[in-house]
Write a protein that holds these residues in place. Structure first.
Motif, PDB file in Angstrom:
ATOM      1  N   LEU A 191      46.949  35.799  41.328  1.00 13.58           N
ATOM      2  CA  LEU A 191      46.111  35.947  42.209  1.00 13.58           C
ATOM      3  C   LEU A 191      46.624  35.488  43.595  1.00 13.58           C
ATOM      4  CD1 LEU A 191      43.700  37.127  43.655  1.00 13.58           C
ATOM      5  CD2 LEU A 191      42.269  35.162  42.769  1.00 13.58           C
ATOM      6  N   SER A 192      46.994  34.200  43.443  1.00 14.05           N
ATOM      7  CA  SER A 192      47.744  33.686  44.633  1.00 14.05           C
ATOM      8  C   SER A 192      48.914  34.353  45.128  1.00 14.05           C
ATOM      9  CB  SER A 192      47.975  32.017  44.177  1.00 14.05           C
ATOM     10  OG  SER A 192      48.649  31.581  45.402  1.00 14.05           O
ATOM     11  N   ALA A 193      49.858  34.697  44.279  1.00 17.94           N
ATOM     12  CA  ALA A 193      50.755  35.509  44.772  1.00 17.94           C
ATOM     13  C   ALA A 193      50.680  36.812  45.454  1.00 17.94           C
ATOM     14  CB  ALA A 193      51.848  35.826  43.411  1.00 17.94           C
ATOM     15  N   LEU A 194      49.551  37.361  44.808  1.00 16.15           N
ATOM     16  CA  LEU A 194      49.225  38.596  45.325  1.00 16.15           C
ATOM     17  C   LEU A 194      48.490  38.564  46.792  1.00 16.15           C
ATOM     18  CD1 LEU A 194      47.584  40.477  42.374  1.00 16.15           C
ATOM     19  CD2 LEU A 194      49.738  41.109  43.373  1.00 16.15           C
ATOM     20  N   LEU A 195      47.724  37.665  46.848  1.00 19.27           N
ATOM     21  CA  LEU A 195      47.022  37.320  48.218  1.00 19.27           C
ATOM     22  C   LEU A 195      48.096  36.670  49.230  1.00 19.27           C
ATOM     23  CD1 LEU A 195      43.651  35.680  46.939  1.00 19.27           C
ATOM     24  CD2 LEU A 195      44.049  37.808  47.882  1.00 19.27           C
ATOM     25  N   GLU A 196      48.984  35.712  48.716  1.00 18.36           N
ATOM     26  CA  GLU A 196      50.179  35.658  49.928  1.00 18.36           C
ATOM     27  C   GLU A 196      50.867  36.832  50.321  1.00 18.36           C
ATOM     28  OE1 GLU A 196      50.696  32.625  51.217  1.00 18.36           O
ATOM     29  OE2 GLU A 196      49.389  31.551  50.009  1.00 18.36           O
ATOM     30  N   ARG A 197      50.990  37.771  49.492  1.00 20.01           N
ATOM     31  CA  ARG A 197      51.722  38.840  49.605  1.00 20.01           C
ATOM     32  C   ARG A 197      51.076  39.732  50.843  1.00 20.01           C
ATOM     33  NH1 ARG A 197      53.784  43.252  45.352  1.00 20.01           N
ATOM     34  NH2 ARG A 197      54.434  45.000  46.677  1.00 20.01           N
ATOM     35  N   LEU A 198      49.667  39.994  50.531  1.00 20.81           N
ATOM     36  CA  LEU A 198      48.874  40.758  51.430  1.00 20.81           C
ATOM     37  C   LEU A 198      48.750  40.031  52.755  1.00 20.81           C
ATOM     38  CD1 LEU A 198      46.332  41.931  48.955  1.00 20.81           C
ATOM     39  CD2 LEU A 198      48.109  43.240  50.006  1.00 20.81           C
ATOM     40  N   ARG A 199      48.409  38.767  52.711  1.00 19.88           N
ATOM     41  CA  ARG A 199      48.233  37.686  53.946  1.00 19.88           C
ATOM     42  C   ARG A 199      48.917  38.191  55.196  1.00 19.88           C
ATOM     43  NH1 ARG A 199      46.918  31.479  54.200  1.00 19.88           N
ATOM     44  NH2 ARG A 199      45.961  31.325  56.338  1.00 19.88           N
ATOM     45  N   PRO A 200      50.216  38.108  55.043  1.00 22.14           N
ATOM     46  CA  PRO A 200      50.932  38.329  56.351  1.00 22.14           C
ATOM     47  C   PRO A 200      50.627  39.655  57.170  1.00 22.14           C
ATOM     48  CG  PRO A 200      52.440  37.505  54.801  1.00 22.14           C
ATOM     49  CD  PRO A 200      51.225  37.928  53.945  1.00 22.14           C
ATOM     50  N   THR A 201      50.507  40.730  56.116  1.00 20.97           N
ATOM     51  CA  THR A 201      50.331  41.986  56.630  1.00 20.97           C
ATOM     52  C   THR A 201      48.906  42.181  57.424  1.00 20.97           C
ATOM     53  OG1 THR A 201      51.997  43.057  55.204  1.00 20.97           O
ATOM     54  CG2 THR A 201      50.397  44.741  56.191  1.00 20.97           C
TER      55      THR A 201
END
Length: 147
Positions: free
Chosen positions: A131-141
């Protein structure tokens, strides 16, 4: 698709899930903030102050008019949770800076978000990491599109 792989959720379903989680998290945040005598907007403002933020920048982050930020900051300043400082690069610009008391109160608000902590506690270590990895991936965009 293999027989054991779950079906890929439709984008609309993902949006609904994100909205439901964000709404529940915001309710939990607002309730914790209220226990400390803060409105949800005041707490959200404090949460944005990891470093000095110009008044106009804070308005952008809070998605409100710059004139509203003045009142929010005035009330936080009266409680000695923030202070205004001239920007070293442009003395006409006023930055909002969290005080030690402000950083402590927002830390406690986040710590007291019992519903959110409880939900996250249902995840095992691998699920939390995913979940952390996915959220970190979505956050900048998401953050760049929101501004």
């Amino acid at each position: 698709m293999s027989a054991t792989a779950p079906p890929t959720p439709a984008k609309l379903r993902l949006l609904e899930l994100l909205a439901a989680i964000a709404t529940a998290q915001w309710r939990d945040f607002a309730a914790a903030a209220a226990r400390h005598g803060l409105t949800s907007t005041q707490a959200k403002a404090l949460a944005q102050l990891d470093s000095p933020v110009p008044m106009r920048g804070l308005a952008t982050l809070l998605v409100c008019d710059a004139s509203n930020v003045t009142g929010i900051v005035d009330r936080l300043e009266a409680r000695e949770l923030v202070r205004r400082e001239a920007d070293p690069a442009d003395r006409r610009v006023k930055n909002v800076v969290a005080t030690d008391a402000g950083r402590e109160i927002i830390r406690r608000v986040r710590e007291e978000m019992q519903a959110t902590h409880g939900a996250l506690d249902t995840l095992d270590e691998e699920e939390s990491a995913t979940l952390s990895a996915l959220l970190e991936r979505l956050r900048p965009t998401m953050e760049s599109k929101a501004l």
